[in-house]
Design a protein around this motif. Structure first.
Motif: not given
Length: 421
Positions: A26-27, A31-34, A94-95, A170-174
């Motif tokens: 998860l960490a 770095n790759y979600f975007a 992330l928030l 994506v950011y909220w969930v992560n």
């Protein structure tokens, strides 16, 4: 300080090992979600393409800084507290990304998220420290499987979540998941204090760099792993360029699914670790370097054959995991009291290799197309084989010069004056 082990004997508990694997995945995934969402983010925030493209660069730079500046702290402070703090900070950043009102804020929060996401690289040597020597390869392989799965599946998960609720989802969930990981790590990780001498932060950083001077095996293995990741990056950087063109002409979603082929390689990390635990670490490393080279003829033929492409990609992924796991097994055994500094030096070199591979690919593709890229990948893979052979020759010669009686003096230990600042 003395580490408090989570068990009396018999190995690391499976539940704890699973938690650490998920946490590392998860960490790294953050770095790759975007990457697959850059166009969508740019349109919603009204940001130019050049600024949005910097999000990827910000993540890479932030992660590199974290490896250098934060990971060595695991040899100076309580490792559980360090890991929990980094995971909690990542959730906060992330928030900030999830609520970013413009591209500048998102760029800054991305860099900070990447900086603290190196908590994953605190957890990996943490797992190695908790493991009994006879199971260290399996334990590290299992945790690295989680890390690689996070890296490989991040883009797929990102696309699915963005379709459900937009890119901010994506950011909220992560962020929620990273906060949960921080709590779980706080509850279940044992205390594991620094084993080495106390020193200043500046002394710690100098000692990290000095590892390369005093640990020859670290130099060899970091170089081998860096070339392996460079070869790996050449493939995955150029593959998109190939698949969007004839004879394939695939869509972005179809190309994204190709990344699932890498899962096969990630899942073999535990197997490589078990072989290392049985005393076959050099066989694993040697086989991995040979397979890296052997994968490229099939990848080159993949320009016109999907079957050969799939075979080549799977073999390269398997080989890369074997090289990485065997190298980690070697370097983590060098200096238990300096394992975080060892990991910092090793992983920084490792990711520099990956970045160099990606940069070279863009240049070679422009001038040599798929054939040129395959020559580059094969050359980098051959470099891993050459370095491994040279390492074996050097180590064998050094062993032959050791005194035959008494305790063998180890010439590669960092002097106390270097560490004890």
């Amino acid at each position: 300080m003395t580490a408090t082990r989570p068990h009396a004997a018999g190995g690391t508990p499976r539940g704890l090992l699973l938690l650490m694997s998920v946490a590392t995945g998860l960490a790294v995934a953050g770095n790759y979600f975007a990457q697959p969402l850059l166009d969508l983010i740019g349109r919603e925030l009204g940001t130019g393409t050049s600024l949005v493209a910097l999000i990827v660069t910000a993540a890479q730079c932030g992660y590199a800084l974290g490896l250098i500046l934060l990971v060595p702290l695991g040899d100076l402070v309580d490792r559980r507290r360090l890991a929990v703090s980094l995971y909690a900070a990542t959730a906060v950043f992330l928030l900030v990304s999830a609520t970013a009102a413009n591209g500048t804020v998102l760029l800054a929060s991305t860099a900070l998220t990447a900086l603290t996401s190196v908590g994953a690289q605190v957890v990996v040597p943490f797992a190695a420290a908790l493991a009994d020597p006879a199971e260290r390869g399996r334990v590290v392989g299992t945790v690295m499987t989680g890390l690689m799965l996070g890296l490989l599946l991040a883009r797929t998960a990102s696309g699915a979540l963005s379709e459900l609720g937009g890119w901010r989802t994506v950011y909220w969930v992560n962020a929620a998941l990273m906060a949960l990981m921080a709590v779980l790590l706080r509850v279940f990780l044992p205390r594991l204090g620094a084993d080495g001498p106390r020193m200043s932060y500046s002394g710690l950083l100098r000692s990290t760099v000095a590892m390369f001077r005093y640990e020859p095996l670290l130099r060899w293995r970091a170089g081998i792993a860096a070339l392996s990741l460079a070869s790996f990056s050449v493939l995955w950087t150029a593959l998109t360029f190939l698949l969007v063109r004839p004879p394939y002409g695939w869509s972005e979603s179809a190309i994204g699914l190709v990344g699932l082929l890498g899962v096969a390689g990630a899942l073999t990390a535990t197997v490589a670790g078990r072989l290392a635990d049985r005393g076959h670490v050099q066989i694993v490393a040697g086989a991995g370097t040979v397979l890296l080279v052997a994968s490229w003829p099939a990848i080159a033929a993949g320009a016109h054959s999907l079957v050969l492409m799939v075979v080549g990609v799977v073999v390269l992924d398997l080989a890369h995991q074997a090289v990485l796991n065997s190298s980690q097994n070697v370097v983590y055994a060098l200096r238990p009291e300096a394992r975080n500094r060892i990991n910092s030096a090793f992983m920084t070199t490792f990711f520099v290799g990956g970045a160099a591979g990606s940069a070279l690919t863009s240049v070679v593709w422009a001038h040599g197309g798929w054939s040129g890229v395959c020559v580059l990948g094969a050359a980098l893979s051959a470099g891993t084989l050459v370095l491994w052979v040279l390492e074996r020759i050097t180590v064998s010669r050094a062993a032959g010069k050791r005194p035959s009686s008494g305790v063998v003096r180890d010439p590669v230990r960092i002097p106390a004056t270097t560490e004890g600042e």
